[in-house]
Design a protein around this motif. Structure first.
Motif, PDB file in Angstrom:
ATOM      1  N   PRO A  66     -20.579 -37.678  44.895  1.00 17.59           N
ATOM      2  CA  PRO A  66     -19.166 -38.332  44.127  1.00 17.59           C
ATOM      3  C   PRO A  66     -17.721 -39.258  44.802  1.00 17.59           C
ATOM      4  O   PRO A  66     -17.666 -40.170  44.102  1.00 17.59           O
ATOM      5  CB  PRO A  66     -17.448 -37.406  43.687  1.00 17.59           C
ATOM      6  CG  PRO A  66     -18.708 -35.973  43.668  1.00 17.59           C
ATOM      7  CD  PRO A  66     -19.567 -36.551  44.836  1.00 17.59           C
ATOM      8  N   GLU A  69     -20.071 -42.210  44.260  1.00 22.74           N
ATOM      9  CA  GLU A  69     -19.842 -43.027  43.149  1.00 22.74           C
ATOM     10  C   GLU A  69     -19.150 -44.054  42.513  1.00 22.74           C
ATOM     11  O   GLU A  69     -19.241 -45.464  41.926  1.00 22.74           O
ATOM     12  CB  GLU A  69     -20.123 -41.414  42.114  1.00 22.74           C
ATOM     13  CG  GLU A  69     -20.160 -41.936  40.242  1.00 22.74           C
ATOM     14  CD  GLU A  69     -19.461 -41.153  39.443  1.00 22.74           C
ATOM     15  OE1 GLU A  69     -18.932 -39.840  40.214  1.00 22.74           O
ATOM     16  OE2 GLU A  69     -20.474 -41.170  38.706  1.00 22.74           O
ATOM     17  N   VAL A  79     -23.266 -46.803  36.998  1.00 14.59           N
ATOM     18  CA  VAL A  79     -23.830 -45.715  37.789  1.00 14.59           C
ATOM     19  C   VAL A  79     -24.179 -44.387  36.454  1.00 14.59           C
ATOM     20  O   VAL A  79     -23.818 -44.068  35.783  1.00 14.59           O
ATOM     21  CB  VAL A  79     -23.054 -44.902  38.948  1.00 14.59           C
ATOM     22  CG1 VAL A  79     -24.172 -43.513  39.215  1.00 14.59           C
ATOM     23  CG2 VAL A  79     -22.068 -45.688  40.276  1.00 14.59           C
ATOM     24  N   HIS A  80     -25.996 -44.001  37.033  1.00 17.31           N
ATOM     25  CA  HIS A  80     -25.795 -43.693  35.506  1.00 17.31           C
ATOM     26  C   HIS A  80     -26.697 -41.826  36.517  1.00 17.31           C
ATOM     27  O   HIS A  80     -26.749 -42.136  37.744  1.00 17.31           O
ATOM     28  CB  HIS A  80     -26.906 -43.804  34.897  1.00 17.31           C
ATOM     29  CG  HIS A  80     -27.188 -45.431  34.648  1.00 17.31           C
ATOM     30  ND1 HIS A  80     -26.985 -45.342  33.355  1.00 17.31           N
ATOM     31  CD2 HIS A  80     -27.127 -46.767  34.847  1.00 17.31           C
ATOM     32  CE1 HIS A  80     -26.647 -46.618  32.576  1.00 17.31           C
ATOM     33  NE2 HIS A  80     -26.916 -47.162  34.126  1.00 17.31           N
ATOM     34  N   TRP A  81     -26.552 -40.883  36.092  1.00 14.20           N
ATOM     35  CA  TRP A  81     -27.300 -39.628  36.303  1.00 14.20           C
ATOM     36  C   TRP A  81     -28.270 -39.134  35.535  1.00 14.20           C
ATOM     37  O   TRP A  81     -28.314 -39.292  34.084  1.00 14.20           O
ATOM     38  CB  TRP A  81     -25.534 -38.541  36.413  1.00 14.20           C
ATOM     39  CG  TRP A  81     -25.216 -39.115  37.484  1.00 14.20           C
ATOM     40  CD1 TRP A  81     -23.781 -39.912  36.819  1.00 14.20           C
ATOM     41  CD2 TRP A  81     -24.648 -38.151  38.484  1.00 14.20           C
ATOM     42  NE1 TRP A  81     -23.113 -40.492  37.674  1.00 14.20           N
ATOM     43  CE2 TRP A  81     -23.342 -39.640  38.894  1.00 14.20           C
ATOM     44  CE3 TRP A  81     -25.230 -37.903  39.424  1.00 14.20           C
ATOM     45  CZ2 TRP A  81     -23.317 -38.867  40.397  1.00 14.20           C
ATOM     46  CZ3 TRP A  81     -24.892 -37.509  40.289  1.00 14.20           C
ATOM     47  CH2 TRP A  81     -23.705 -38.681  41.491  1.00 14.20           C
ATOM     48  N   ALA A  82     -29.156 -38.949  36.021  1.00 13.34           N
ATOM     49  CA  ALA A  82     -30.693 -38.295  35.409  1.00 13.34           C
ATOM     50  C   ALA A  82     -30.945 -37.350  35.349  1.00 13.34           C
ATOM     51  O   ALA A  82     -31.391 -37.278  37.234  1.00 13.34           O
ATOM     52  CB  ALA A  82     -31.677 -39.133  35.106  1.00 13.34           C
ATOM     53  N   PHE A 288     -28.712 -42.267  39.598  1.00 19.18           N
ATOM     54  CA  PHE A 288     -29.189 -41.185  41.144  1.00 19.18           C
ATOM     55  C   PHE A 288     -29.968 -40.174  40.178  1.00 19.18           C
ATOM     56  O   PHE A 288     -29.435 -39.805  38.503  1.00 19.18           O
ATOM     57  CB  PHE A 288     -27.784 -40.053  40.754  1.00 19.18           C
ATOM     58  CG  PHE A 288     -26.953 -41.488  42.299  1.00 19.18           C
ATOM     59  CD1 PHE A 288     -27.207 -41.301  43.658  1.00 19.18           C
ATOM     60  CD2 PHE A 288     -25.613 -41.982  41.659  1.00 19.18           C
ATOM     61  CE1 PHE A 288     -26.987 -41.743  44.497  1.00 19.18           C
ATOM     62  CE2 PHE A 288     -25.497 -42.378  42.897  1.00 19.18           C
ATOM     63  CZ  PHE A 288     -25.952 -42.655  44.161  1.00 19.18           C
TER      64      PHE A 288
ATOM     65  N   SER B   3     -26.038 -39.429  30.120  1.00 20.37           N
ATOM     66  CA  SER B   3     -25.387 -39.635  32.555  1.00 20.37           C
ATOM     67  C   SER B   3     -24.312 -38.726  31.793  1.00 20.37           C
ATOM     68  O   SER B   3     -24.503 -37.963  33.008  1.00 20.37           O
ATOM     69  CB  SER B   3     -25.512 -40.648  31.723  1.00 20.37           C
ATOM     70  OG  SER B   3     -24.938 -41.260  33.056  1.00 20.37           O
ATOM     71  N   ASP B   6     -25.734 -35.235  32.617  1.00 21.52           N
ATOM     72  CA  ASP B   6     -26.704 -35.089  33.085  1.00 21.52           C
ATOM     73  C   ASP B   6     -25.275 -35.304  34.822  1.00 21.52           C
ATOM     74  O   ASP B   6     -25.676 -34.210  35.760  1.00 21.52           O
ATOM     75  CB  ASP B   6     -27.768 -36.303  33.076  1.00 21.52           C
ATOM     76  CG  ASP B   6     -28.334 -35.871  32.307  1.00 21.52           C
ATOM     77  OD1 ASP B   6     -28.349 -35.580  31.574  1.00 21.52           O
ATOM     78  OD2 ASP B   6     -29.321 -35.876  32.446  1.00 21.52           O
ATOM     79  N   ARG B   7     -24.761 -35.832  34.615  1.00 20.05           N
ATOM     80  CA  ARG B   7     -23.129 -36.232  36.108  1.00 20.05           C
ATOM     81  C   ARG B   7     -23.272 -34.346  35.991  1.00 20.05           C
ATOM     82  O   ARG B   7     -23.159 -33.735  37.729  1.00 20.05           O
ATOM     83  CB  ARG B   7     -22.625 -36.701  35.858  1.00 20.05           C
ATOM     84  CG  ARG B   7     -21.567 -37.060  36.897  1.00 20.05           C
ATOM     85  CD  ARG B   7     -20.562 -37.970  36.661  1.00 20.05           C
ATOM     86  NE  ARG B   7     -19.805 -37.745  37.866  1.00 20.05           N
ATOM     87  CZ  ARG B   7     -19.001 -37.655  38.324  1.00 20.05           C
ATOM     88  NH1 ARG B   7     -18.393 -36.533  37.595  1.00 20.05           N
ATOM     89  NH2 ARG B   7     -17.902 -37.604  39.168  1.00 20.05           N
ATOM     90  N   ILE B  10     -26.321 -31.918  37.086  1.00 23.86           N
ATOM     91  CA  ILE B  10     -26.263 -32.002  37.995  1.00 23.86           C
ATOM     92  C   ILE B  10     -25.263 -31.882  39.400  1.00 23.86           C
ATOM     93  O   ILE B  10     -25.174 -30.833  40.432  1.00 23.86           O
ATOM     94  CB  ILE B  10     -26.532 -33.194  38.778  1.00 23.86           C
ATOM     95  CG1 ILE B  10     -28.007 -33.974  38.284  1.00 23.86           C
ATOM     96  CG2 ILE B  10     -27.382 -33.958  40.573  1.00 23.86           C
ATOM     97  CD1 ILE B  10     -28.365 -35.617  38.227  1.00 23.86           C
ATOM     98  N   LEU B  11     -23.907 -32.268  39.308  1.00 21.83           N
ATOM     99  CA  LEU B  11     -22.856 -31.585  40.683  1.00 21.83           C
ATOM    100  C   LEU B  11     -22.926 -30.184  40.615  1.00 21.83           C
ATOM    101  O   LEU B  11     -22.658 -29.173  41.634  1.00 21.83           O
ATOM    102  CB  LEU B  11     -21.948 -32.864  39.772  1.00 21.83           C
ATOM    103  CG  LEU B  11     -21.603 -33.998  40.140  1.00 21.83           C
ATOM    104  CD1 LEU B  11     -20.226 -34.736  40.108  1.00 21.83           C
ATOM    105  CD2 LEU B  11     -22.477 -33.990  41.695  1.00 21.83           C
TER     106      LEU B  11
END
Ligand code: SF4
Lengths: 464, 205
Positions: A66, A69, A79-82, A288, B3, B6-7, B10-11
Motif C-alpha cells: 500500500p 501504491e 496503478v493496476h493489480w493483477a 502489480f 483491478s 484483484d487489489r 492480493i492484499l
C-alpha cells in the motif's frame, strides 16, 4: 522411463547446445568472483545484508505494497493489480485499447514471460515486439529463452544467422557484429513507430516510488524515449524500502549477473516524463502482478521471493550447465527455477515436483546468491513436500534396500564388511548397464567400508 | 474481476500468508560504506578517477573541445545534433565541414552521427554519466546517434554510487550511462552499439 525427466532431456541435448551453455555459464561465473571479491573488503557481508533487506520486505509486504501504491499515485502513475497472468495481460490489452494503440515495443521482463504477454497481445491483433537482442531472436525463432539474463545462451551464431536470413533480415552472415547491426537498423524504426513501451522493473523503492530498470543494450531506454505510454509489469516482491538501499543492490546485481560493475543503462523512473522534456511517455502505468507469488509467500519457501533475477545460480550450477535451461520446462530454470517454478504452478505443483531433485545439493547456488537465498534448504523442503503429497517420482532409484540396512546396525556393519568383495571383482566386466556406463569414464575407488567407524572409535577428543 | 477486486484479493492473501509469522524479519541497520570501492578512490581527485574508470568501460573522457572536434572529423562524423543551450559555446570549435542541428527531428534518426547533450553529473567510481529530464534537452538525442557526447561540469562528479543515489533529486527520470550500449547475447562476444551509442564520450568542462 529410464531417467528422471530432466536427465532424459540432458541426455538428448545436442553437443553444440551443451557446449554453448557450459562455456557461457562458466565464463559468467569466473569473472563475477573476481570482481566481487577483489573490489569489496567483505563481499559476503554485502550478500548477507542484501538478503536481510529483501527478507524484511517479503515479510512486510502488507505494509510496503500500500505504501508504494500511494507513492506511485502521488507521482502521477496509474496503478493496476493483477492476481493472475490472465488478469495482467488483460490489463495491458485494456490500456492499449483505451489509447487506440496497436504497436508495442517490449523490453526484457521475466514477469511478461510468465504471462506470455507477447503471444497474448498478438492473438488480440496487437504487435508486440521484443527489443532485447536475445529476446528478439527467440521471438523470430518461435523459441523460448533458456536463461533469465542471457536468453539465447543455448544458440550459436550459425543458428542465429540462419533465422535472420529466414526472417528477411539480410543474406546469411554469422558475424556477431553484423547480426547486431542488422537488429539495430531494423529495431530503431520500430521503436519510433510504436505507441506503447513495456518494461519490467528490477527494483521499486517504497520511499520514492522510483522504478529502477537496468539494461546493457539501451533497449528499455529507447522504449521510454520513443513512445508516449509506459507500462511496467512488476512482481509484487520487487520492492526495496528506501532509495538508500538501491546502491547496495545495484552494486550486487550487475556483478552477480554479468560480471560488470554496473550495467550500461540504469534508469530511475518515478513517473511520466517531465513537462519540459520533449521525449518520453506522458502516461505511465504500473501493473502489480501476483501470479502465484502470494502462494509462495504462504509457503515455507518464501525466502525465494528475495530473488533479484541475476542468474548467478544458473551460471554456477553443475546441473544447469549440463542440462541447459529448457530442461526445466519453465520460465525460470536453474536452481532458482527448481524452487520457484514448482511453487508458481500452485495446485499443479506435482507437474514440476521433479525439479527440486535436479540438484546435487552442492550449495554453490547459495554461495553465489547476492541475496543469500539458502536454495539447497528450499530444495529439500520441496522434495519433502512432494513426498508428503505422494507425488510419483519416476526414474528415481529405489532407496528401500538402503533404508533397511541403514536402520539396522548389525546389517549395516555386515554390509560394510561384505562390500570388500567389490575389491576382488572384475567390475568392468559385470553385466550391469548403469555400472558399465559409469565405469566407462571413471574407475571405482577401493572399497573402504568401516574406515570411518574405526577412525571415530580411536580418535582422541579435542580436549586432549 | 476488476483491478480493484484483484487489489483486495492480493492484499488479503498477502496478509493471510504473513499472519502465521510470529516475528517479521527486521530491517538490518547498515551503511552503504560497505559497498564502496574506497581503496580505488584513495586520495585521488574525482576527475582522474572518472577518466580512468570510463576508459575501462570503453568510454572516453575529454576536457578539450578541440580534441573532441578533431576526433569527430577524423572519423567523418560530420552531421549531428547539439543542445541549443550548449551550441553558442561549442560552435567556435566546429568548422564549416560540420552540419550541426539544434533541433532534433525524429524522422531523421539515421542522419545524426553524433548528439551533444548536457549531463546532470558523473560518477567517478564506475565511469558513469548521469542524465536526467531537466538537463538533457532530448532523450532521443542522447540515444540514437552513433556517438553521444555528454557535457558534464567538473564540479558535478560524484565519488560513488551511494553519493549519486543520494543526489537523485526530484526529477522523474534519471539515467546512469556507463559506457557505450552493448550486448554479449551472441556467443558471449562483446559488441558495442546495440540500440544506443557505440561511442560514449564525456566532455568535462
Ligand atoms: S536465486 Fe539468487 S543467484 Fe539465483 S537468480 Fe535469484 S538472486 Fe540470483
Amino acid at each position: 522411463m529410464r531417467f528422471q525427466q530432466i536427465d532424459q532431456f540432458a541426455a538428448e541435448l545436442k553437443a553444440d547446445t551443451r557446449a554453448a551453455v557450459y562455456d557461457g555459464s562458466k565464463k559468467g561465473h569466473e569473472k563475477r568472483t573476481k570482481l566481487l571479491f577483489d573490489e569489496f573488503p567483505d563481499a559476503n557481508r554485502l550478500r548477507q545484508i542484501a538478503g536481510e533487506v529483501k527478507q524484511h520486505v517479503v515479510e512486510n509486504l502488507d505494509t510496503y505494497l500500500p505504501q508504494v501504491e500511494a507513492k506511485l499515485k502521488a507521482n502521477g502513475v496509474i496503478v493496476h493489480w493483477a492476481a493472475t497472468a490472465e488478469a495482467a495481460n488483460q490489463a495491458v490489452l485494456g490500456i492499449m485499447r483505451a489509447r487506440g494503440a496497436t504497436k508495442m515495443v517490449k523490453a526484457k521482463t521475466m514477469v511478461s514471460e510468465e504471462t506470455e504477454l507477447a503471444h497474448f497481445l498478438e492473438k488480440h491483433g496487437m504487435e508486440a515486439l521484443e527489443t532485447d537482442l536475445g529476446e528478439f531472436i527467440v521471438q523470430i525463432d518461435g523459441d523460448h529463452p533458456s536463461h533469465i539474463v542471457k536468453p539465447i545462451i543455448h544458440k550459436n551464431r550459425r543458428e542465429i544467422a540462419t533465422s535472420f536470413e529466414q526472417n528477411g533480415l539480410g543474406a546469411y552472415n554469422d558475424d556477431p557484429q553484423t547480426i547486431t547491426r542488422r537488429a539495430r537498423n531494423f529495431l530503431r524504426h520500430k521503436y519510433l513507430e510504436a505507441d506503447v513501451g513495456l518494461t519490467g522493473a528490477n527494483f521499486v523503492s517504497a520511499e520514492s516510488g522510483r522504478l529502477v530498470l537496468v539494461t546493457n543494450e539501451g533497449n528499455s531506454r529507447f522504449c521510454l524515449a520513443a513512445t508516449k505510454c509506459h507500462i511496467a509489469m512488476v512482481g509484487i516482491e520487487k520492492i526495496v524500502p528506501r532509495d538508500y538501499d538501491l546502491a547496495l543492490f545495484l552494486n550486487l546485481l550487475a556483478r552477480s549477473g554479468t560480471a560488470q560493475e554496473l550495467t550500461v543503462y540504469t534508469e530511475f523512473i518515478s513517473g511520466p516524463k517531465s513537462p519540459t522534456q520533449p521525449d518520453g511517455p506522458e502516461e505511465m502505468h504500473v501493473i502489480f502482478v501476483d501470479n502465484g507469488r502470494t502462494e509462495v509467500l504462504a509457503s515455507d519457501c518464501r525466502d525465494i521471493l528475495r530473488c533479484i533475477r541475476c542468474g548467478a545460480c544458473l551460471n554456477v550450477c553443475p546441473v544447469y550447465r549440463q542440462a541447459s535451461g529448457h530442461a526445466y520446462r519453465s520460465v525460470y530454470p536453474g536452481p532458482v527455477g527448481a524452487v520457484l517454478s514448482p511453487l508458481l504452478m500452485k495446485e499443479k505443483f506435482p507437474q514440476k515436483a521433479d525439479l527440486p531433485k535436479a540438484s546435487t545439493l552442492c550449495g554453490a547456488c547459495h554461495e553465489v546468491c547476492p541475496v543469500n537465498i539458502p536454495i539447497p534448504d528450499l530444495l529439500l523442503r520441496l522434495r519433502n513436500r512432494a513426498k508428503e503429497e505422494n507425488v510419483p517420482s519416476p526414474g528415481t532409484p529405489p532407496m528401500g534396500a538402503w533404508a533397511l540396512l541403514a536402520s539396522q546396525p548389525t546389517a549395516w556393519k555386515a554390509s560394510l564388511f561384505g562390500g570388500k568383495i567389490i575389491n576382488y571383482l572384475p567390475t568392468k566386466l559385470l553385466p550391469i548397464p548403469a555400472l558399465r556406463a559409469w565405469e566407462a569414464k571413471r574407475s571405482l575407488p577401493e572399497w573402504r567400508g568401516g574406515e570411518f567407524r574405526r577412525w571415530l572409535k580411536t580418535r582422541k577428543s579435542r580436549a586432549d | 474481476m476488476s483491478s480493484a477486486d484483484d487489489r483486495e484479493s492480493i492484499l488479503s492473501r498477502v496478509r493471510g500468508a504473513l499472519a502465521p509469522l510470529h516475528e517479521r524479519a527486521a530491517m538490518p541497520d547498515y551503511t552503504t560504506e560497505i559497498s564502496v570501492m574506497r581503496a580505488m578512490m584513495g586520495s585521488r581527485d574525482a576527475l582522474t578517477v572518472f577518466t580512468e574508470r570510463i576508459a575501462l568501460v570503453n568510454g572516453l573522457a575529454l576536457t578539450d573541445p578541440a580534441a573532441l572536434v578533431a576526433r569527430l572529423r577524423e572519423n567523418q562524423w560530420l552531421c549531428g545534433y547539439c543542445d541549443p543551450a550548449l551550441w553558442p559555446s561549442l560552435a567556435p570549435y566546429f568548422g564549416a565541414d560540420f552540419k550541426v542541428d539544434t533541433a532534433y527531428d525524429r524522422k531523421r534518426v539515421d542522419d545524426y552521427a553524433f548528439g551533444i547533450t548536457r549531463a546532470a553529473a558523473a560518477i567517478a567510481e564506475t565511469g558513469t554519466i548521469v542524465l536526467n529530464d531537466a538537463t538533457t534537452s532530448r532523450r532521443l538525442a542522447a540515444l540514437t546517434p552513433w556517438v553521444h557526447i555528454a557535457v558534464v561540469e567538473r564540479a558535478r562528479i560524484f565519488a560513488d554510487l551511494p553519493e549519486a543515489v543520494a543526489a537523485l533529486g526530484p526529477d522523474s527520470n534519471v539515467i546512469w550511462v556507463t559506457g557505450p550500449s552493448k550486448t554479449a547475447d551472441v556467443e558471449g562476444i562483446l559488441i558495442e552499439g546495440v540500440h544506443g551509442p557505440g561511442i560514449q564520450i564525456a566532455l568535462v568542462v
